[in-house]
Scaffold this motif. Structure first.
Motif, PDB file in Angstrom:
ATOM      1  N   GLY B 130       0.973  -1.061  -0.056  1.00 34.69           N
ATOM      2  CA  GLY B 130      -0.060   0.034   0.055  1.00 34.69           C
ATOM      3  C   GLY B 130       0.783   1.332   0.039  1.00 34.69           C
ATOM      4  N   LYS B 131       2.010   0.806  -0.395  1.00 31.18           N
ATOM      5  CA  LYS B 131       3.307   2.354  -0.260  1.00 31.18           C
ATOM      6  C   LYS B 131       2.523   3.227  -1.229  1.00 31.18           C
ATOM      7  N   LYS B 132       2.148   2.826  -2.488  1.00 32.55           N
ATOM      8  CA  LYS B 132       1.737   3.542  -3.610  1.00 32.55           C
ATOM      9  C   LYS B 132       0.606   4.634  -3.204  1.00 32.55           C
ATOM     10  N   VAL B 133      -0.283   3.981  -2.301  1.00 29.05           N
ATOM     11  CA  VAL B 133      -1.540   4.592  -2.083  1.00 29.05           C
ATOM     12  C   VAL B 133      -1.071   5.913  -1.127  1.00 29.05           C
ATOM     13  N   VAL B 134      -0.146   5.400   0.058  1.00 33.95           N
ATOM     14  CA  VAL B 134       0.412   6.295   0.950  1.00 33.95           C
ATOM     15  C   VAL B 134       1.030   7.192   0.308  1.00 33.95           C
ATOM     16  N   ARG B 135       1.762   7.104  -0.719  1.00 36.54           N
ATOM     17  CA  ARG B 135       2.499   8.237  -1.327  1.00 36.54           C
ATOM     18  C   ARG B 135       1.558   9.119  -2.237  1.00 36.54           C
ATOM     19  N   ALA B 136       0.252   8.571  -2.787  1.00 39.34           N
ATOM     20  CA  ALA B 136      -0.635   9.464  -3.128  1.00 39.34           C
ATOM     21  C   ALA B 136      -1.277  10.506  -2.354  1.00 39.34           C
ATOM     22  N   LEU B 137      -1.680   9.905  -1.119  1.00 41.42           N
ATOM     23  CA  LEU B 137      -2.298  10.461   0.011  1.00 41.42           C
ATOM     24  C   LEU B 137      -1.596  11.545   0.401  1.00 41.42           C
ATOM     25  N   VAL B 138      -0.328  11.456   0.646  1.00 39.22           N
ATOM     26  CA  VAL B 138       0.512  12.368   0.990  1.00 39.22           C
ATOM     27  C   VAL B 138       0.563  13.727   0.296  1.00 39.22           C
ATOM     28  N   VAL B 139       0.143  13.760  -1.041  1.00 42.35           N
ATOM     29  CA  VAL B 139       0.253  15.175  -1.512  1.00 42.35           C
ATOM     30  C   VAL B 139      -1.382  15.785  -1.584  1.00 42.35           C
ATOM     31  N   ILE B 140      -2.010  15.123  -1.102  1.00 42.37           N
ATOM     32  CA  ILE B 140      -3.432  15.795  -0.895  1.00 42.37           C
ATOM     33  C   ILE B 140      -3.267  17.010  -0.032  1.00 42.37           C
ATOM     34  N   PRO B 141      -2.649  17.157   1.232  1.00 42.75           N
ATOM     35  CA  PRO B 141      -2.900  18.464   1.576  1.00 42.75           C
ATOM     36  C   PRO B 141      -2.375  19.538   1.121  1.00 42.75           C
ATOM     37  N   PHE B 142      -1.424  19.546   0.507  1.00 42.24           N
ATOM     38  CA  PHE B 142      -0.891  20.644  -0.308  1.00 42.24           C
ATOM     39  C   PHE B 142      -1.322  20.974  -1.875  1.00 42.24           C
TER      40      PHE B 142
END
Lengths: 444, 327
Positions: B130-142
């Protein structure tokens, strides 16, 4: 009223430019008179474009109606009309940008933050149209000139104002044997009594427009004033102001919870709609929200005038909404004609806004008003025109008052007292802030 | 800035030795390879220099001009008033509150962003499902529009309907709505400032993490393996191997973040408008309220520029340090 006939000039000294200026004024004035009499726009605006910037109304249905209304007027007169809606807090920045660029909208609807006095050198003088409309509709209510008059000239057309009545819960009051909140003292007693039963009251102490409006209403009702009638000198250092502050402190301690320090303009709406509030002071959008979200509470929610102060004085500070137009606008004629058409349909606007848009013209404010006159709970709102005032009362809504309001100095004075500072110290701090702001404007 | 492409001394000596007119001297200089290379180098640099001058230099000079004048939004004529606007700003209690809050905001946010950003960067270095999902979620705030994200936070901080308070109440950490232990996130002075800092941290730390991640991935694995073989612990490897190697990236990221945090008015403006009282007032919001909403451009510009003399020495020291390390 300005004389709209062409001025007699000495033929020997009349230059070509002077001739064109006078002739232009005559044509514009003539067409304005024609338009006002015949309700028909002159042909010279045909093929032009009118760009209007307005805020996103709290009653979305009104925006739908307004856009359609503007488009229909455009179709009838061969004018392409474009209406842009933005949040009202963004209007000052947009105006600054348009001023700097020297281009933008032909008409801009200011809400609460009225920028007429800041930009008046670059705004269209609308004294003629203001006088004509006043004549046609039985005069303007007394407070109308305050935000738009500079040195005897008028730089905007007041369209409507938003009033903030007392909105209270009849069932809760009656269950505790309380009298309706007709005076501030009765409102305080109600807060004290009903907070103990789980129904506190609330007025925002935070940095929001409601706080700027409501605390001024209270202090003016207590006989305090913000500036002298000239508007040049702040007058908050008074016995009445201290009384108002002590009263506000007592009202907070006895009837409110600390959440009022965090409220925005919509928090009191939610507070009322949740069924917790025993009373709030807010625009009728709070009443309407409750109607749609909590019918059971709405059934027992009633509207009243601004509570009277200790001497029986009632002053309600409202949010004015006015149209301004740039001098650099290429379509001033169409802009004026559209405003006249809108004022001519003032009552329809009031209906579409469900009684939200209060009229500035006496004839339109006559009873029965649309919506308000037919709703038993809202009828009392028809008496507001007699008691409304704007920022700076009894002085004008000046740039220095605009700065005081932008920095929320007045709500901060009340906040300090509510948090435990003495009224004397809070007034001393407030006077310092007012004086510094007024002095800076004088130096400028 | 020095642009050295080699061969300069030889050509200069040759040109100086020739007793010719200045025109022919210039022409002679142009004929050398070195000068042509220099000219080519400056030509390549020109767009960047022009870009900086146009988009940074001119607005900065214009704001200096505004700060030294009595400019207001509606008056095209502005008079020179010297340091009057700065003096007027410093007379305001609110200004000092805003300055103090800005510094507290910057420091506290930087600490939390460093901790969270570093942790997240290390997390993203690991291999997990699920690393790819986490990486995608990380960019959401900014990447979310700031108005949308801050308004969501406003709801979460709501005095009555706060989901945070609801959660805390459900796990028994606070009492019910209306009780004394129910936090009023945007109404209690310290909590309000903390709430604003929280949103800024939430928005910015993933960006810091991505910057760090870029740095971490640039560190050769052989170097890390060698350190591991030599018996370095995790923290020793980080301190003595990774941190020095990614120092330039850290500095640049830190500079960006400092500037962004100090100039960010949106979080505070949308959450509290500087209130209650002046508990969350910061310099960009004060400058906006005075300069745009109240129309006093000169005073607004003066307030906005106050941080420049404070920031310049810090920036200078950091960049000098960067240069000394020969990066």
């Amino acid at each position: 009223m300005s004389d709209l006939r062409p001025t007699q000039t000495d033929p020997a000294s009349a230059s070509r430019r002077r001739f064109l200026k006078v002739a232009g004024a005559g044509v514009a004035g003539g067409s304005l008179l024609t338009m006002l009499d015949a309700r028909k726009a002159p042909a010279q605006i045909k093929g032009s474009t009118l760009r209007i910037l307005t805020w996103s109304h709290y009653i979305p249905a009104y925006d739908v109606w307004f856009d359609k209304f503007a488009a229909q007027w455009g179709d009838q007169n061969g004018v392409k009309v474009r209406v842009d809606h933005i949040p009202h807090l963004e209007i000052p920045a947009r105006m600054a940008a348009e001023y700097a660029a020297g281009s933008g909208h032909d008409l801009i609807l200011n809400n609460s933050t009225i920028l007429a006095r800041l930009y008046y050198k670059s705004l269209v003088d609308m004294t003629d149209i203001f006088d004509q409309l006043g004549k046609k509709y039985g005069g303007w209510i007394p407070a109308a000139k305050s935000p738009i008059e500079v040195d005897g000239r008028i730089y905007g057309i007041p369209m409507y104002y938003i009033l903030l009545p007392m909105i209270w819960r009849k069932d809760l009051f009656e269950a505790s044997g309380l009298k309706p909140p007709d005076t501030w003292e009765l409102a305080r007693v109600a807060g004290r009594t009903l907070k103990a039963k789980g129904n506190p009251t609330g007025m925002a102490f935070s940095h929001c427009n409601d706080a700027n409006l409501n605390w001024r209403s209270l202090m003016f009702s207590f006989g305090a004033t913000e500036t002298d009638p000239s508007g040049d000198n702040p007058t908050i250092d008074s016995k009445e102001m201290r009384e108002a502050l002590r009263f506000a402190k007592a009202m907070f301690d006895e009837g409110m919870t600390p959440e009022v320090f965090s409220w925005d303009d919509a928090s009191d709406n939610r507070f009322l709609a949740s069924g917790i509030a025993c009373w709030i002071l807010d625009a009728i959008s709070a009443y309407r929200t409750t109607e749609s979200t909590n019918p059971a509470v709405f059934k027992n929610t009633y509207l009243a005038l601004e509570p009277a102060g200790p001497g029986g004085k009632r002053v309600s500070v409202c949010a004015p909404i006015v149209f301004l137009g740039w001098k650099f606008s290429k379509n001033q004629q169409a802009a004026k004609e559209f405003m006249v058409h809108l004022v001519d349909n003032d009552k329809e606007g009031m209906i579409q806004s469900t009684g939200y848009n209060m009229p500035f013209l006496n004839d339109n404010a006559k009873k029965p008003m649309p919506i308000l006159g037919t709703d038993p709970k809202m009828q009392v709102l028809q008496d507001f025109p007699k008691i409304i005032a704007f920022f700076g009362y009894p002085g004008p809504y000046s740039p220095q008052i605009q700065e005081v309001a932008s920095l929320f100095v007045l709500p901060d004075i009340f906040t300090r007292v509510a948090r435990g500072t003495s009224a004397d110290d809070a007034v001393k701090w407030g006077v310092g802030e007012y004086r510094r702001i007024f002095a800076k404007h004088k130096r400028a | 800035m020095t642009v050295s492409l080699g061969g300069g001394s030889e050509s200069t000596t040759r040109a100086a030795a020739q007793p010719v007119s200045w025109r022919s001297s210039i022409a002679a200089r142009w004929r050398t390879n070195t000068s042509r290379r220099l000219a080519f180098g400056y030509m390549l640099l020109a767009p960047a220099v022009l870009y900086v001058l146009l988009l940074v230099g001119i607005p900065f000079l214009f704001s200096l001009y505004l700060a030294l004048s009595d400019a207001n939004v509606g008056d095209p004529v502005a008079r020179f008033v010297g340091f009057e606007n700065f003096r007027a700003a410093m007379e305001m209690d609110t200004f000092w509150d805003a300055l103090r809050n800005s510094i507290v905001f910057l420091v506290v946010a930087a600490v939390f962003k460093s901790l969270l950003g570093t942790s997240l960067a290390f997390l993203l270095l690991q291999n997990f499902s699920g690393k790819k999902v986490v990486r995608a979620l990380v960019v959401i705030p900014f990447t979310l529009p700031i108005s949308v994200s801050v308004l969501s936070w406003k709801w979460m901080y709501d005095s009555q309907f706060s989901v945070i308070n609801w959660g805390l109440h459900r796990v028994g950490l606070i009492g019910p709505y209306g009780s004394e232990s129910w936090p009023i996130w945007l109404g209690q002075p310290q909590l309000a400032l903390l709430a604003c800092i929280g949103v800024n941290v939430w928005r910015s730390f993933p960006f810091g993490a991505i910057v760090l991640l870029a740095g971490f991935t640039s560190v050769p694995t052989e170097v890390l393996d060698a350190a591991r073989v030599d018996g370095c612990t995790f923290f020793q490897r980080f301190r003595h191997v990774v941190a020095p190697m990614i120092f330039p990236i850290l500095i640049i990221g830190f500079l960006f973040d400092t500037v962004f945090t100090l100039s960010d008015l949106s979080v505070v403006y949308l959450l509290t408008q500087g209130g209650p009282g002046s508990a969350t007032q910061i310099l960009p919001v004060l400058a906006y309220q005075i300069g745009i909403q109240a129309g006093a451009l000169g005073r607004g510009a003066a307030i906005a520029l106050v941080l420049v003399p404070l920031l310049f020495p810090a920036l200078f020291l950091m960049l000098r340090n960067l240069k000394r390390r020969d990066w």
